[in-house]
Design a protein around this motif. Structure first.
Motif, PDB file in Angstrom:
ATOM      1  N   SER A 184       0.816  -1.214   0.000  1.00  0.00           N
ATOM      2  CA  SER A 184       0.000   0.000   0.000  1.00  0.00           C
ATOM      3  C   SER A 184       0.851   1.266   0.000  1.00  0.00           C
ATOM      4  CB  SER A 184      -0.928   0.021   1.226  1.00  0.00           C
ATOM      5  OG  SER A 184      -1.848  -1.054   1.182  1.00  0.00           O
ATOM      6  N   PHE A 185       2.100   1.121   0.442  1.00  0.00           N
ATOM      7  CA  PHE A 185       2.992   2.287   0.429  1.00  0.00           C
ATOM      8  C   PHE A 185       3.273   2.689  -1.010  1.00  0.00           C
ATOM      9  CE2 PHE A 185       4.277   0.471   4.610  1.00  0.00           C
ATOM     10  CZ  PHE A 185       4.017   1.578   5.402  1.00  0.00           C
ATOM     11  N   LYS A 186       3.240   3.985  -1.259  1.00  0.00           N
ATOM     12  CA  LYS A 186       3.497   4.494  -2.600  1.00  0.00           C
ATOM     13  C   LYS A 186       4.862   5.184  -2.703  1.00  0.00           C
ATOM     14  CE  LYS A 186      -1.439   5.270  -3.449  1.00  0.00           C
ATOM     15  NZ  LYS A 186      -1.571   4.115  -4.365  1.00  0.00           N
ATOM     16  N   SER A 187       5.492   5.410  -1.574  1.00  0.00           N
ATOM     17  CA  SER A 187       6.783   6.099  -1.545  1.00  0.00           C
ATOM     18  C   SER A 187       7.916   5.092  -1.382  1.00  0.00           C
ATOM     19  CB  SER A 187       6.820   7.108  -0.387  1.00  0.00           C
ATOM     20  OG  SER A 187       6.886   6.417   0.853  1.00  0.00           O
ATOM     21  N   ASP A 188       9.132   5.609  -1.231  1.00  0.00           N
ATOM     22  CA  ASP A 188      10.302   4.752  -1.041  1.00  0.00           C
ATOM     23  C   ASP A 188      10.229   3.943   0.251  1.00  0.00           C
ATOM     24  OD1 ASP A 188      11.157   5.965  -3.324  1.00  0.00           O
ATOM     25  OD2 ASP A 188      12.756   7.152  -2.391  1.00  0.00           O
ATOM     26  N   PHE A 189       9.331   4.320   1.153  1.00  0.00           N
ATOM     27  CA  PHE A 189       9.225   3.586   2.413  1.00  0.00           C
ATOM     28  C   PHE A 189       8.764   2.148   2.180  1.00  0.00           C
ATOM     29  CE2 PHE A 189       7.626   2.489   6.645  1.00  0.00           C
ATOM     30  CZ  PHE A 189       8.675   2.942   7.433  1.00  0.00           C
ATOM     31  N   LYS A 190       8.119   1.897   1.050  1.00  0.00           N
ATOM     32  CA  LYS A 190       7.711   0.523   0.716  1.00  0.00           C
ATOM     33  C   LYS A 190       8.926  -0.404   0.734  1.00  0.00           C
ATOM     34  CE  LYS A 190       5.035  -0.398  -2.856  1.00  0.00           C
ATOM     35  NZ  LYS A 190       4.595  -0.598  -4.265  1.00  0.00           N
ATOM     36  N   TYR A 191      10.047   0.081   0.164  1.00  0.00           N
ATOM     37  CA  TYR A 191      11.240  -0.761   0.039  1.00  0.00           C
ATOM     38  C   TYR A 191      11.998  -0.852   1.361  1.00  0.00           C
ATOM     39  CZ  TYR A 191       9.700   0.255  -4.611  1.00  0.00           C
ATOM     40  OH  TYR A 191       8.905   0.396  -5.724  1.00  0.00           O
ATOM     41  N   LYS A 213      12.684   7.512  -5.581  1.00  0.00           N
ATOM     42  CA  LYS A 213      12.704   8.963  -5.681  1.00  0.00           C
ATOM     43  C   LYS A 213      13.821   9.560  -4.833  1.00  0.00           C
ATOM     44  CE  LYS A 213       9.553  12.942  -5.376  1.00  0.00           C
ATOM     45  NZ  LYS A 213       8.169  13.359  -5.042  1.00  0.00           N
ATOM     46  N   HIS A 214      14.100   8.872  -3.705  1.00  0.00           N
ATOM     47  CA  HIS A 214      15.133   9.358  -2.786  1.00  0.00           C
ATOM     48  C   HIS A 214      16.176   8.258  -2.595  1.00  0.00           C
ATOM     49  CE1 HIS A 214      12.219  12.512  -2.059  1.00  0.00           C
ATOM     50  NE2 HIS A 214      11.345  11.619  -1.643  1.00  0.00           N
ATOM     51  N   MET A 215      16.840   7.908  -3.686  1.00  0.00           N
ATOM     52  CA  MET A 215      17.788   6.793  -3.696  1.00  0.00           C
ATOM     53  C   MET A 215      18.909   6.990  -2.674  1.00  0.00           C
ATOM     54  SD  MET A 215      18.446   3.880  -5.505  1.00  0.00           S
ATOM     55  CE  MET A 215      17.939   4.028  -7.224  1.00  0.00           C
ATOM     56  N   ASP A 216      19.460   8.178  -2.629  1.00  0.00           N
ATOM     57  CA  ASP A 216      20.584   8.456  -1.736  1.00  0.00           C
ATOM     58  C   ASP A 216      20.193   8.231  -0.282  1.00  0.00           C
ATOM     59  OD1 ASP A 216      23.360   9.527  -1.492  1.00  0.00           O
ATOM     60  OD2 ASP A 216      22.335  11.040  -0.303  1.00  0.00           O
ATOM     61  N   GLU A 217      19.049   8.772   0.136  1.00  0.00           N
ATOM     62  CA  GLU A 217      18.591   8.618   1.514  1.00  0.00           C
ATOM     63  C   GLU A 217      18.248   7.165   1.826  1.00  0.00           C
ATOM     64  OE1 GLU A 217      17.618  10.882  -0.574  1.00  0.00           O
ATOM     65  OE2 GLU A 217      17.750  12.872   0.354  1.00  0.00           O
ATOM     66  N   TYR A 218      17.726   6.461   0.832  1.00  0.00           N
ATOM     67  CA  TYR A 218      17.352   5.056   1.028  1.00  0.00           C
ATOM     68  C   TYR A 218      18.581   4.220   1.377  1.00  0.00           C
ATOM     69  CZ  TYR A 218      15.809   0.313  -0.135  1.00  0.00           C
ATOM     70  OH  TYR A 218      15.549  -1.024  -0.095  1.00  0.00           O
ATOM     71  N   VAL A 246      21.622   4.968 -11.103  1.00  0.00           N
ATOM     72  CA  VAL A 246      21.727   3.720 -10.354  1.00  0.00           C
ATOM     73  C   VAL A 246      20.338   3.160 -10.075  1.00  0.00           C
ATOM     74  CG1 VAL A 246      22.589   2.629  -8.257  1.00  0.00           C
ATOM     75  CG2 VAL A 246      23.828   4.556  -9.252  1.00  0.00           C
ATOM     76  N   THR A 247      20.137   1.867 -10.369  1.00  0.00           N
ATOM     77  CA  THR A 247      18.883   1.207 -10.034  1.00  0.00           C
ATOM     78  C   THR A 247      19.091   0.348  -8.798  1.00  0.00           C
ATOM     79  OG1 THR A 247      19.289  -0.788 -11.334  1.00  0.00           O
ATOM     80  CG2 THR A 247      18.306   1.107 -12.486  1.00  0.00           C
ATOM     81  N   MET A 248      18.013  -0.061  -8.163  1.00  0.00           N
ATOM     82  CA  MET A 248      18.125  -0.927  -6.995  1.00  0.00           C
ATOM     83  C   MET A 248      18.788  -2.246  -7.355  1.00  0.00           C
ATOM     84  SD  MET A 248      14.512  -0.335  -5.026  1.00  0.00           S
ATOM     85  CE  MET A 248      14.922  -1.491  -3.724  1.00  0.00           C
ATOM     86  N   CYS A 249      18.447  -2.795  -8.518  1.00  0.00           N
ATOM     87  CA  CYS A 249      19.023  -4.068  -8.934  1.00  0.00           C
ATOM     88  C   CYS A 249      20.528  -3.948  -9.133  1.00  0.00           C
ATOM     89  CB  CYS A 249      18.355  -4.549 -10.223  1.00  0.00           C
ATOM     90  SG  CYS A 249      16.677  -5.180  -9.972  1.00  0.00           S
ATOM     91  N   ASP A 250      20.956  -2.849  -9.759  1.00  0.00           N
ATOM     92  CA  ASP A 250      22.389  -2.616  -9.930  1.00  0.00           C
ATOM     93  C   ASP A 250      23.095  -2.618  -8.584  1.00  0.00           C
ATOM     94  OD1 ASP A 250      22.102  -2.324 -12.664  1.00  0.00           O
ATOM     95  OD2 ASP A 250      21.941  -0.135 -12.576  1.00  0.00           O
TER      96      ASP A 250
END
Length: 300
Positions: A184-191, A213-218, A246-250
């Motif tokens: 249900s999360f739509k933001s980076d908090f889902k991950y 959207k906020h890769m660095d903070e994640y 950079v992607t998450m998979c990378d």
């Protein structure tokens, strides 16, 4: 083959180490974004209904003061925002991040909330008072078994119970959220939630191709909560190599590769297996294992 899976899993899986100071900073940075903050509130309080809009949020001062004895002390929430309708404040919403269950959490929360009400009382320009709501975001792997109400913090004589006011806190166990809630999360908090759930279940976190959207903070958050600096270091390396794309998979593939290389070096150092056996276990060419063996220091 059975042992190869165990070796690789034990090394690559993400271990949780509490680094409260660094973790809090990373969590605050990610949660301070209005889209992430609103998303957390909407999913955890309103079951995914888009009640709070990100453009209705305004940063609030997280610090308040109180006097104990003759000294003035400061206390600070992790993140706090006003939810507003135009110029009218609907509520003050606050987050408190916890990696361990604090038996005094109700005392802390009522202290934060009470300070916010005190500020309203002293604000002569305030036209209308508003409620204060605090969400305790708990990232631990065990269920929260500590106090959830003020009465849980101390013994209340039966004679006083009708007159003493209890106070409950809102604890959300992020690692124990079900998949429907996490999705249900739509933001980076889902991950973030997916990461903590995978860690609790002792599974290797498998990222998606989704763009954060906020890769660095994640990745700063993952680095802080796991105690593994490789997340942030490898992310910065990839960012430089790819000009920021950079992607998450990378990122997670690079993390796994780095982990596998360190594992192989440890296997070589142990002198238990031959180069050929290590190559068979890891399914890598013998030449690759020989090249890595050059990194093993020679004992004199």
């Amino acid at each position: 083959r059975h042992y190869s899976i165990i070796y690789l899993y034990d090394f690559i899986k993400i271990h949780y180490i509490s680094h409260m100071g660094e973790k809090d900073i990373a969590e605050k940075t990610l949660e301070a974004w209005n889209d992430v903050f609103a998303d957390i509130v909407n999913v955890l309080l309103f079951k995914g209904k888009q009640v709070v809009k990100e453009d209705e949020l305004e940063a609030a001062t997280p610090t308040s003061a109180f006097k104990a004895g003759k000294k003035l002390h400061q206390q600070e929430r992790d993140v706090a925002k006003f939810w507003k309708n135009g110029e009218i404040k609907i509520s003050l919403l606050g987050f408190e991040n916890q990696s361990i269950a604090d038996p005094k959490m109700p005392l802390r929360v009522i202290s934060y909330d009470g300070a916010s009400y005190k500020q309203q009382l002293l604000d002569k320009k305030l036209k209308k008072n508003f409620p204060v709501v605090t969400l305790v975001l708990y990232f631990g792997e065990e269920h929260w078994k500590s106090a959830k109400t003020l009465f849980d913090c101390f013994d209340v004589p039966e004679e006083l119970k009708p007159f003493a006011n209890d106070y409950k806190i809102n604890v959300f166990e992020i690692a124990w959220l079900d998949d429907e809630t996490i999705n249900s999360f739509k933001s980076d908090f889902k991950y973030v939630a997916q990461f903590f759930k995978a860690k609790r279940l002792e599974k290797i976190y498998e990222p998606t191709d989704a763009e954060l959207k906020h890769m660095d903070e994640y990745f700063k958050l993952l680095s802080a909560v796991s105690g593994d600096k490789n997340f942030e270091l490898l992310y910065n390396e990839l960012k430089n190599e790819t000009d920021g794309g950079v992607t998450m998979c990378d990122m997670f593939q690079k993390y796994k590769d780095a982990g596998k290389e360190e594992l192989i070096i440890k296997m070589i150092e142990s002198n238990i297996l031959s180069i050929e056996q290590i190559a068979e276990i890891t399914k890598l060419p013998v030449e690759t294992i020989k090249a890595l063996s050059q990194k093993v220091p020679v004992l004199k």
